[in-house]
Design an enzyme around this catalytic site. Structure first.
Site: not given
Ligand code: URA
Length: 407
Positions: A145, A164
């Site tokens: 990304r 996560k």
């Molecule tokens: N924090 C993250 O862990 N992922 C993102 O895509 C944006 C901020």
């Protein structure tokens, strides 16, 4: 996602997928499916089940001067609620909690999963680096990304953060969604959309989510830079922190306590968080935690820059604006952050903003300090910091730190 993580699906196909998502967005069910697939790309930790307790966690979408976890964790632990968190490193103008913790001499951010669980059980708090096998798809996808300019998409951000949090195994999470020029979300309306997407993902995964939407139109607190931020977090645990940061810390800690198994409402939770600061049990929890991970909790042991350069007000007036992004970039240029993933971080350098939005200043007063190692980088950073300040004649309307709470 598993096939991509294994290397069976090439980057160019995922890059095309990301670009399609970026322009077309994902529906709610597609965002669920992406998040589930990301969670299943690696191991998951059943932290709550391992402890036989409800475990709470927090996460920030990233900002300038955001050292909230360093103060919230010990307060929550001091109130008897287990706090186990996996944190990340900073990239670009936003700092990462791991880099701040590594400013502490000796501190170990890498614990095995068993050590992590044991420390949360015994001490009530552990903060570690995300293990390589926790949502490995996110690491690869985030890097892709980054290079395809598709970071900034609500579904992709929501799936990245929530995968996560789900894999990390807490039962409830407070998400600090930053809003402003120093954050991903520039407007409150965009932040509300992101917050709702994450709350929906939480419901889908049986994870209680509260989103606090907070101001990132100026740096949080005064300190920006790793060791400087650790000092400010420690001062805040003693009740001597800047007002905006103190408020955010107490508000986040109160939400976490209210979501825990203590069975308290938000008012009682706030009272307990304040009490942990007032009776020094939060500071004691901080010291125990840092020692358990081999760090030295004495702030005198933190690295310090050799040169402190003052940024003076060119005229009298009020601080009408103190843009977060240029202050974050000034700290980055001093070496406090990394431009590329593998860059080394200088833990001592950074910026301390003494004057914040709404503060009256006299001509020649110290607006900020630049902590640097040499005169040239100090002068360059000082010019960037000065440009972040806008001085006005009338007191401006000052936004509160917490703009909205959802969930
Ligand atoms: N924090 C993250 O862990 N992922 C993102 O895509 C944006 C901020």
């Amino acid at each position: 996602m598993l096939a991509y993580t294994r290397g069976d699906v090439p980057d160019y196909q995922l890059a095309a997928f990301l670009m399609a998502v970026y322009f077309r967005g994902l529906s709610t069910s597609e965002t669920f499916a992406l998040t589930d697939a990301m969670v299943r790309s690696g191991e998951t930790i059943a932290l709550g089940a391992a402890l036989g307790r409800r475990v709470v966690d927090k996460h920030s979408t990233g900002g300038v001067g955001d050292k909230t976890t360093l103060a919230v964790g010990p307060i929550v632990a001091a109130c008897g609620v287990p706090f186990g968190k996996m944190s990340g490193r900073g990239l670009g103008h936003t700092g990462g909690t791991l880099d701040k913790l590594e400013a502490i001499p000796g501190f170990r951010v890498e614990l095995t999963t068993d050590e992590f669980i044991a420390q949360v059980r015994e001490l009530g708090i552990a903060i570690v680096g995300q293990t390589a096998n926790l949502v490995p798809a996110d690491k690869k996808l985030y890097a892709l990304r980054d290079v395809t300019a598709t970071v900034d998409n609500v579904s992709l951000i929501a799936a990245s953060i929530m995968s996560k949090k789900i894999a990390g195994g807490a039962n409830a999470v407070v998400l600090d969604v930053k809003v402003g020029d120093g954050a991903f979300m520039k407007s409150l309306a965009d932040a509300q959309v992101l917050a709702e997407a994450m709350i929906d993902l939480g419901k889908h995964a049986d994870l209680d989510v509260v989103c606090v939407l907070t101001d990132m139109d100026q740096p949080l607190g005064r300190a920006v830079g790793n060791a400087l931020e650790v000092r400010e977090a420690v001062a805040t645990l003693r009740g001597e922190g800047p007002p905006d940061f103190t408020e955010l810390v107490l508000d986040s800690a109160a939400h976490l306590l209210a979501l825990s198994d203590l069975g308290v409402d938000l008012d009682e939770a706030r009272r307990r968080a304040e009490q942990a600061v007032a009776d020094a049990s939060a500071t004691a929890a901080y010291e125990r935690w840092i020692r358990a991970q081999d760090g030295d909790p004495d702030v005198a042991a933190l690295p310090a820059a050799s040169l402190v350069y003052e940024v003076q007000a060119p005229r009298s007036g009020f601080v009408g604006r103190l843009a977060a992004l240029p202050v974050g970039l000034a700290a980055l240029h001093l070496g406090a952050g990394r431009r590329e993933k593998d860059d080394a971080v200088d833990h001592a350098v950074g910026v301390v903003c003494h004057a914040k939005r709404g503060d009256p200043v006299d001509a020649g007063a110290i607006l900020a300090e630049v902590h640097a190692h040499d005169e040239r980088s100090a002068r360059e950073a000082a010019a960037e910091v000065l440009a972040a300040y806008e001085l006005v004649d009338e007191p401006p309307r000052v936004r509160p730190i917490v703009l909205d709470t959802l969930g």
